[in-house]
Design an enzyme around this catalytic site. Structure first.
Site, short mmCIF file in Angstrom:
data_model
loop_
_atom_site.label_atom_id
_atom_site.label_comp_id
_atom_site.label_asym_id
_atom_site.label_seq_id
_atom_site.Cartn_x
_atom_site.Cartn_y
_atom_site.Cartn_z
N GLN A 1 0.84 -1.36 -0.13
CA GLN A 1 -0.05 0.39 -0.03
C GLN A 1 0.82 1.51 -0.39
O GLN A 1 0.74 2.16 -0.01
CB GLN A 1 -0.78 -0.11 1.26
CG GLN A 1 -2.29 -1.16 1.45
CD GLN A 1 -2.27 -1.43 2.92
OE1 GLN A 1 -3.56 -0.55 2.96
NE2 GLN A 1 -1.91 -1.90 3.93
N ASP B 1 6.15 4.55 -1.72
CA ASP B 1 7.63 4.83 -1.08
C ASP B 1 8.08 3.97 -2.28
O ASP B 1 7.34 3.22 -2.22
CB ASP B 1 8.02 5.47 -0.45
CG ASP B 1 8.04 3.83 0.65
OD1 ASP B 1 7.91 2.83 0.10
OD2 ASP B 1 7.98 3.96 1.57
N HIS C 1 -1.14 1.20 -4.19
CA HIS C 1 -2.11 3.25 -3.72
C HIS C 1 -0.88 3.89 -4.35
O HIS C 1 -1.04 4.34 -4.49
CB HIS C 1 -1.79 3.41 -2.85
CG HIS C 1 -2.59 2.22 -1.93
ND1 HIS C 1 -2.75 2.57 -0.62
CD2 HIS C 1 -4.01 2.02 -2.36
CE1 HIS C 1 -3.82 2.41 -0.02
NE2 HIS C 1 -4.76 1.16 -0.96
N CYS D 1 1.67 14.03 -24.89
CA CYS D 1 1.15 14.87 -23.49
C CYS D 1 2.28 14.79 -22.19
O CYS D 1 0.77 14.13 -21.19
CB CYS D 1 -0.22 16.05 -23.92
SG CYS D 1 -0.47 16.94 -23.28
N GLY E 1 3.02 -4.19 8.97
CA GLY E 1 2.82 -2.63 9.76
C GLY E 1 1.36 -1.99 8.40
O GLY E 1 1.93 -0.87 8.29
N PRO F 1 3.81 -4.07 15.11
CA PRO F 1 3.88 -4.08 16.96
C PRO F 1 2.31 -3.39 18.05
O PRO F 1 3.20 -3.83 19.42
CB PRO F 1 4.98 -2.60 17.06
CG PRO F 1 4.90 -1.94 16.16
CD PRO F 1 4.74 -2.81 14.98
P1 OAD Z 1 -1.90 2.88 9.14
O1 OAD Z 1 -0.62 3.87 9.69
O2 OAD Z 1 -3.27 3.19 9.24
O3 OAD Z 1 -0.77 2.16 9.97
C1 OAD Z 1 0.54 1.49 10.44
C2 OAD Z 1 0.22 0.04 11.27
O4 OAD Z 1 1.97 -0.16 10.75
C3 OAD Z 1 -0.28 0.44 12.69
O5 OAD Z 1 -0.49 -0.44 13.04
C4 OAD Z 1 1.28 0.79 13.13
O6 OAD Z 1 1.08 -0.27 14.18
C5 OAD Z 1 2.09 -0.30 12.69
N1 OAD Z 1 3.45 -0.32 12.82
C6 OAD Z 1 4.68 1.59 13.62
N2 OAD Z 1 5.44 1.03 13.07
C7 OAD Z 1 5.58 -0.52 13.06
C8 OAD Z 1 6.88 -0.95 12.75
N3 OAD Z 1 8.28 -0.18 13.10
N4 OAD Z 1 6.95 -2.35 11.75
C9 OAD Z 1 6.04 -3.09 11.33
N5 OAD Z 1 4.39 -1.95 11.69
C10 OAD Z 1 4.54 -0.45 12.19
O7 OAD Z 1 -0.72 2.66 7.33
P2 OAD Z 1 -1.92 1.20 6.11
O8 OAD Z 1 -2.19 0.76 7.13
O9 OAD Z 1 -0.33 1.71 5.53
O10 OAD Z 1 -3.32 4.84 1.92
O11 OAD Z 1 -2.94 2.20 6.06
C11 OAD Z 1 -3.13 2.15 4.38
C12 OAD Z 1 -4.20 3.09 3.38
O12 OAD Z 1 -4.32 4.99 4.28
C13 OAD Z 1 -2.23 4.60 3.37
O13 OAD Z 1 -1.48 3.56 1.88
C14 OAD Z 1 -2.95 5.91 2.20
C15 OAD Z 1 -3.54 5.66 3.89
O14 OAD Z 1 -4.63 6.91 3.79
C16 OAD Z 1 -2.64 6.25 0.37
O15 OAD Z 1 -2.19 6.56 0.56
C17 OAD Z 1 -4.02 5.88 -0.66
#
Ligand code: OAD
Length: 261
Positions: A104, A107, A122, A144, A197, A224
Protein backbone atom coordinates in the site's frame (compact mmCIF):
# COMPACT_ATOMS: atom_id res chain seq x y z
CA UNK A 1 6.84 -28.34 24.19
CA UNK A 2 5.06 -26.44 21.37
CA UNK A 3 7.40 -24.50 19.08
CA UNK A 4 7.89 -20.76 19.56
CA UNK A 5 5.44 -18.95 17.25
CA UNK A 6 8.30 -17.45 15.28
CA UNK A 7 9.80 -20.90 14.65
CA UNK A 8 6.41 -22.20 13.66
CA UNK A 9 5.92 -19.38 11.14
CA UNK A 10 9.44 -19.90 9.82
CA UNK A 11 8.49 -23.52 9.21
CA UNK A 12 5.37 -22.46 7.31
CA UNK A 13 7.45 -20.07 5.20
CA UNK A 14 10.03 -22.75 4.47
CA UNK A 15 7.36 -25.09 3.16
CA UNK A 16 5.09 -22.61 1.40
CA UNK A 17 5.17 -22.92 -2.39
CA UNK A 18 4.02 -19.34 -2.49
CA UNK A 19 4.15 -16.44 -0.01
CA UNK A 20 2.32 -13.14 -0.36
CA UNK A 21 3.42 -10.17 1.76
CA UNK A 22 0.94 -7.32 2.21
CA UNK A 23 2.78 -4.26 3.49
CA UNK A 24 1.63 -0.93 4.88
CA UNK A 25 3.15 2.23 6.23
CA UNK A 26 4.68 0.47 9.26
CA UNK A 27 6.99 -1.32 6.80
CA UNK A 28 8.78 1.96 6.11
CA UNK A 29 8.51 3.42 9.63
CA UNK A 30 12.02 2.30 10.53
CA UNK A 31 13.28 4.06 7.41
CA UNK A 32 11.99 7.31 8.92
CA UNK A 33 8.78 7.63 6.86
CA UNK A 34 5.74 8.55 8.94
CA UNK A 35 2.76 6.20 9.13
CA UNK A 36 -0.80 7.49 8.77
CA UNK A 37 -2.75 6.39 11.82
CA UNK A 38 -0.24 6.02 14.64
CA UNK A 39 -1.28 8.35 17.45
CA UNK A 40 0.79 11.59 17.53
CA UNK A 41 3.30 10.60 14.82
CA UNK A 42 0.84 9.46 12.11
CA UNK A 43 0.22 11.85 9.23
CA UNK A 44 -3.56 11.74 9.70
CA UNK A 45 -3.09 12.72 13.36
CA UNK A 46 -1.52 15.98 12.16
CA UNK A 47 -3.06 16.65 8.74
CA UNK A 48 -6.55 16.49 7.26
CA UNK A 49 -6.77 13.66 4.70
CA UNK A 50 -9.83 15.21 3.07
CA UNK A 51 -7.87 18.40 2.40
CA UNK A 52 -4.60 16.74 1.36
CA UNK A 53 -5.51 13.37 -0.09
CA UNK A 54 -8.67 13.76 -2.14
CA UNK A 55 -9.47 15.13 -5.61
CA UNK A 56 -11.75 17.71 -3.95
CA UNK A 57 -8.93 18.89 -1.69
CA UNK A 58 -6.60 19.28 -4.67
CA UNK A 59 -9.22 21.18 -6.65
CA UNK A 60 -9.80 23.50 -3.70
CA UNK A 61 -6.14 24.30 -3.01
CA UNK A 62 -3.72 22.76 -5.53
CA UNK A 63 -0.65 24.57 -4.19
CA UNK A 64 -1.21 23.36 -0.63
CA UNK A 65 -1.58 19.76 -1.75
CA UNK A 66 1.32 19.94 -4.23
CA UNK A 67 3.70 21.41 -1.65
CA UNK A 68 2.71 18.81 0.97
CA UNK A 69 3.49 16.00 -1.45
CA UNK A 70 6.72 17.73 -2.48
CA UNK A 71 7.91 17.58 1.11
CA UNK A 72 6.85 13.94 1.43
CA UNK A 73 8.67 13.14 -1.82
CA UNK A 74 11.82 14.70 -0.43
CA UNK A 75 11.48 12.46 2.63
CA UNK A 76 11.12 9.36 0.47
CA UNK A 77 14.13 10.27 -1.69
CA UNK A 78 16.25 10.80 1.43
CA UNK A 79 15.12 7.55 3.09
CA UNK A 80 16.88 4.21 2.78
CA UNK A 81 15.36 0.71 2.80
CA UNK A 82 15.52 -0.91 6.23
CA UNK A 83 16.45 -4.45 7.28
CA UNK A 84 12.83 -5.57 6.71
CA UNK A 85 12.79 -4.43 3.08
CA UNK A 86 16.15 -6.11 2.57
CA UNK A 87 15.02 -9.38 4.19
CA UNK A 88 12.07 -9.59 1.78
CA UNK A 89 14.26 -8.83 -1.23
CA UNK A 90 16.89 -11.36 -0.13
CA UNK A 91 14.26 -14.08 0.28
CA UNK A 92 12.90 -13.30 -3.18
CA UNK A 93 16.42 -13.54 -4.61
CA UNK A 94 17.14 -16.83 -2.86
CA UNK A 95 13.75 -18.34 -3.80
CA UNK A 96 12.84 -16.95 -7.22
CA UNK A 97 9.10 -16.83 -7.90
CA UNK A 98 8.06 -17.85 -4.38
CA UNK A 99 7.44 -14.48 -2.74
CA UNK A 100 5.50 -11.46 -3.95
CA UNK A 101 5.13 -8.14 -2.19
CA UNK A 102 1.80 -6.32 -2.41
CA UNK A 103 2.25 -2.85 -0.99
CA UNK A 104 0.00 0.00 0.00
CA UNK A 105 3.06 2.19 0.27
CA UNK A 106 3.73 4.90 -2.28
CA UNK A 107 7.49 4.98 -1.57
CA UNK A 108 9.99 2.95 -3.60
CA UNK A 109 11.85 1.31 -0.71
CA UNK A 110 10.87 -2.28 -1.60
CA UNK A 111 12.17 -1.72 -5.12
CA UNK A 112 15.36 -0.03 -3.94
CA UNK A 113 16.01 -2.96 -1.58
CA UNK A 114 15.88 -5.22 -4.63
CA UNK A 115 12.34 -6.64 -4.60
CA UNK A 116 11.23 -7.15 -8.17
CA UNK A 117 7.74 -8.56 -7.83
CA UNK A 118 6.09 -5.58 -6.17
CA UNK A 119 2.44 -4.80 -6.74
CA UNK A 120 1.63 -1.18 -5.88
CA UNK A 121 -1.96 -0.73 -4.85
CA UNK A 122 -1.86 2.98 -4.02
CA UNK A 123 0.41 4.36 -6.75
CA UNK A 124 3.82 5.99 -6.71
CA UNK A 125 4.54 9.27 -4.94
CA UNK A 126 7.54 9.92 -7.19
CA UNK A 127 5.39 9.87 -10.32
CA UNK A 128 3.45 12.77 -11.82
CA UNK A 129 0.25 12.65 -13.79
CA UNK A 130 -2.36 15.06 -15.08
CA UNK A 131 -5.26 15.91 -12.81
CA UNK A 132 -7.66 15.90 -15.78
CA UNK A 133 -7.04 14.61 -19.28
CA UNK A 134 -4.88 17.33 -20.83
CA UNK A 135 -6.77 19.15 -23.58
CA UNK A 136 -3.76 18.93 -25.89
CA UNK A 137 -3.96 15.16 -25.64
CA UNK A 138 -7.70 15.20 -26.17
CA UNK A 139 -7.10 17.13 -29.40
CA UNK A 140 -4.85 14.34 -30.66
CA UNK A 141 -1.34 15.56 -29.75
CA UNK A 142 0.99 12.58 -29.96
CA UNK A 143 2.57 13.11 -26.59
CA UNK A 144 1.31 15.13 -23.70
CA UNK A 145 3.70 14.43 -20.89
CA UNK A 146 3.30 15.98 -17.42
CA UNK A 147 7.05 16.61 -17.65
CA UNK A 148 6.29 19.30 -20.23
CA UNK A 149 4.18 21.33 -17.83
CA UNK A 150 5.29 24.82 -16.90
CA UNK A 151 7.02 24.72 -13.50
CA UNK A 152 4.86 25.90 -10.63
CA UNK A 153 3.06 24.82 -7.57
CA UNK A 154 1.72 22.65 -9.10
CA UNK A 155 3.15 22.63 -12.61
CA UNK A 156 0.44 23.31 -15.21
CA UNK A 157 -0.13 23.00 -18.93
CA UNK A 158 0.72 26.33 -20.58
CA UNK A 159 -2.01 25.73 -23.15
CA UNK A 160 -5.01 24.42 -21.26
CA UNK A 161 -4.16 25.18 -17.62
CA UNK A 162 -4.56 21.56 -16.53
CA UNK A 163 -2.51 20.76 -13.44
CA UNK A 164 -0.02 18.05 -12.57
CA UNK A 165 -0.73 15.93 -9.49
CA UNK A 166 1.16 13.18 -7.69
CA UNK A 167 0.56 9.65 -8.99
CA UNK A 168 -0.98 8.30 -5.79
CA UNK A 169 -4.48 7.00 -5.12
CA UNK A 170 -6.54 9.48 -3.14
CA UNK A 171 -9.61 8.90 -1.00
CA UNK A 172 -12.62 8.34 -3.23
CA UNK A 173 -10.50 7.13 -6.15
CA UNK A 174 -10.35 3.63 -7.57
CA UNK A 175 -7.25 1.49 -7.21
CA UNK A 176 -5.37 0.61 -10.42
CA UNK A 177 -7.39 -2.28 -11.82
CA UNK A 178 -4.49 -4.44 -13.01
CA UNK A 179 -2.66 -4.11 -9.68
CA UNK A 180 -5.75 -5.03 -7.66
CA UNK A 181 -6.50 -8.01 -9.88
CA UNK A 182 -2.93 -9.28 -9.63
CA UNK A 183 -3.01 -8.83 -5.85
CA UNK A 184 -6.30 -10.72 -5.55
CA UNK A 185 -4.86 -13.60 -7.57
CA UNK A 186 -1.84 -13.76 -5.29
CA UNK A 187 -4.06 -13.66 -2.20
CA UNK A 188 -6.05 -16.60 -3.55
CA UNK A 189 -3.02 -18.73 -4.36
CA UNK A 190 -0.59 -18.08 -1.49
CA UNK A 191 -0.06 -20.66 1.24
CA UNK A 192 1.11 -17.99 3.70
CA UNK A 193 0.28 -14.30 3.77
CA UNK A 194 2.42 -12.02 5.94
CA UNK A 195 0.56 -8.81 6.79
CA UNK A 196 3.23 -6.32 7.77
CA UNK A 197 2.83 -2.84 9.24
CA UNK A 198 -0.74 -2.06 8.27
CA UNK A 199 -3.63 -0.99 10.45
CA UNK A 200 -5.99 -2.87 8.10
CA UNK A 201 -8.28 0.14 8.10
CA UNK A 202 -8.30 0.81 4.36
CA UNK A 203 -10.17 -1.34 1.84
CA UNK A 204 -9.92 -2.92 -0.65
CA UNK A 205 -6.26 -3.47 0.36
CA UNK A 206 -7.15 -4.89 3.78
CA UNK A 207 -9.69 -7.20 2.15
CA UNK A 208 -6.81 -9.13 0.58
CA UNK A 209 -6.07 -10.67 3.98
CA UNK A 210 -9.68 -11.93 4.16
CA UNK A 211 -9.38 -13.31 0.63
CA UNK A 212 -6.20 -15.18 1.56
CA UNK A 213 -7.75 -16.58 4.72
CA UNK A 214 -10.91 -17.70 2.89
CA UNK A 215 -8.74 -19.43 0.29
CA UNK A 216 -7.00 -21.39 3.06
CA UNK A 217 -3.79 -19.42 3.53
CA UNK A 218 -2.11 -19.06 6.90
CA UNK A 219 -2.36 -15.33 7.64
CA UNK A 220 0.37 -13.98 9.94
CA UNK A 221 0.46 -10.42 11.24
CA UNK A 222 3.70 -8.56 11.95
CA UNK A 223 2.99 -5.40 13.91
CA UNK A 224 4.04 -3.90 17.24
CA UNK A 225 0.42 -2.83 17.87
CA UNK A 226 -3.02 -4.40 17.49
CA UNK A 227 -4.59 -4.05 14.05
CA UNK A 228 -8.06 -4.40 12.57
CA UNK A 229 -7.02 -7.70 10.97
CA UNK A 230 -5.96 -9.47 14.16
CA UNK A 231 -9.11 -11.57 14.47
CA UNK A 232 -8.56 -13.34 11.15
CA UNK A 233 -4.86 -14.07 11.67
CA UNK A 234 -3.62 -17.51 12.59
CA UNK A 235 -0.60 -15.96 14.32
CA UNK A 236 0.17 -12.41 15.39
CA UNK A 237 3.85 -11.63 15.89
CA UNK A 238 4.30 -8.53 17.97
CA UNK A 239 7.32 -6.49 16.91
CA UNK A 240 8.65 -4.28 14.18
CA UNK A 241 9.04 -5.10 10.50
CA UNK A 242 12.82 -4.72 10.48
CA UNK A 243 13.34 -7.00 13.47
CA UNK A 244 10.79 -9.68 12.71
CA UNK A 245 11.18 -10.01 8.93
CA UNK A 246 14.91 -10.46 9.35
CA UNK A 247 14.27 -13.22 11.85
CA UNK A 248 11.46 -14.83 9.87
CA UNK A 249 13.14 -14.82 6.48
CA UNK A 250 16.89 -14.86 6.99
CA UNK A 251 19.02 -17.92 7.64
CA UNK A 252 19.98 -17.17 11.21
CA UNK A 253 18.34 -19.20 14.02
CA UNK A 254 15.42 -17.35 15.64
CA UNK A 255 15.33 -16.32 19.28
CA UNK A 256 12.31 -15.79 21.55
CA UNK A 257 9.78 -13.17 20.48
CA UNK A 258 6.66 -11.86 22.09
CA UNK A 259 3.68 -13.31 20.26
CA UNK A 260 -0.04 -13.84 20.62
CA UNK A 261 -2.56 -15.92 18.76
P1 OAD B 1 -1.50 3.07 9.00
O1 OAD B 1 -0.84 4.31 9.45
O2 OAD B 1 -2.98 3.03 9.01
O3 OAD B 1 -0.98 1.86 9.89
C1 OAD B 1 0.37 1.68 10.13
C2 OAD B 1 0.54 0.41 10.92
O4 OAD B 1 1.93 0.17 11.07
C3 OAD B 1 -0.04 0.44 12.35
O5 OAD B 1 -0.81 -0.72 12.56
C4 OAD B 1 1.21 0.46 13.24
O6 OAD B 1 1.00 -0.24 14.48
C5 OAD B 1 2.21 -0.28 12.38
N1 OAD B 1 3.61 0.02 12.65
C6 OAD B 1 4.17 1.15 13.13
N2 OAD B 1 5.50 1.03 13.20
C7 OAD B 1 5.80 -0.20 12.74
C8 OAD B 1 7.02 -0.92 12.54
N3 OAD B 1 8.19 -0.38 12.82
N4 OAD B 1 6.95 -2.18 12.04
C9 OAD B 1 5.74 -2.74 11.74
N5 OAD B 1 4.57 -2.11 11.91
C10 OAD B 1 4.59 -0.86 12.40
O7 OAD B 1 -0.92 2.73 7.55
P2 OAD B 1 -1.54 1.79 6.44
O8 OAD B 1 -2.23 0.62 7.05
O9 OAD B 1 -0.48 1.55 5.44
O10 OAD B 1 -3.55 5.42 1.67
O11 OAD B 1 -2.62 2.75 5.81
C11 OAD B 1 -3.35 2.33 4.68
C12 OAD B 1 -3.56 3.49 3.76
O12 OAD B 1 -4.15 4.57 4.45
C13 OAD B 1 -2.28 4.07 3.19
O13 OAD B 1 -1.81 3.38 2.05
C14 OAD B 1 -2.71 5.46 2.83
C15 OAD B 1 -3.52 5.81 4.04
O14 OAD B 1 -4.48 6.77 3.84
C16 OAD B 1 -3.15 6.04 0.54
O15 OAD B 1 -2.13 6.65 0.45
C17 OAD B 1 -4.14 5.87 -0.56
Amino acid sequence: MPPEPIDEVRGWLAEAPHVAVLTGAGMSAESGIATFRDALTGLWARFDPQQLASPEGFAADPALVWDWYASRRAGVIAAEPNAGHRALADFERRHPGRLHVITQNVDDLHQRAGSEKVIRLHGDILEDRWFDACHRHARGANVCDPGWAEPGSPPACAECGNRVRPGVVWFGEALPVAALEAAEQLARRCAVMLVVGTSGAVHPAAGLAYTARRAGAKVVIVNPQPSELDALALRRLQGTAATLLRRLLAGEPPGPVSATG
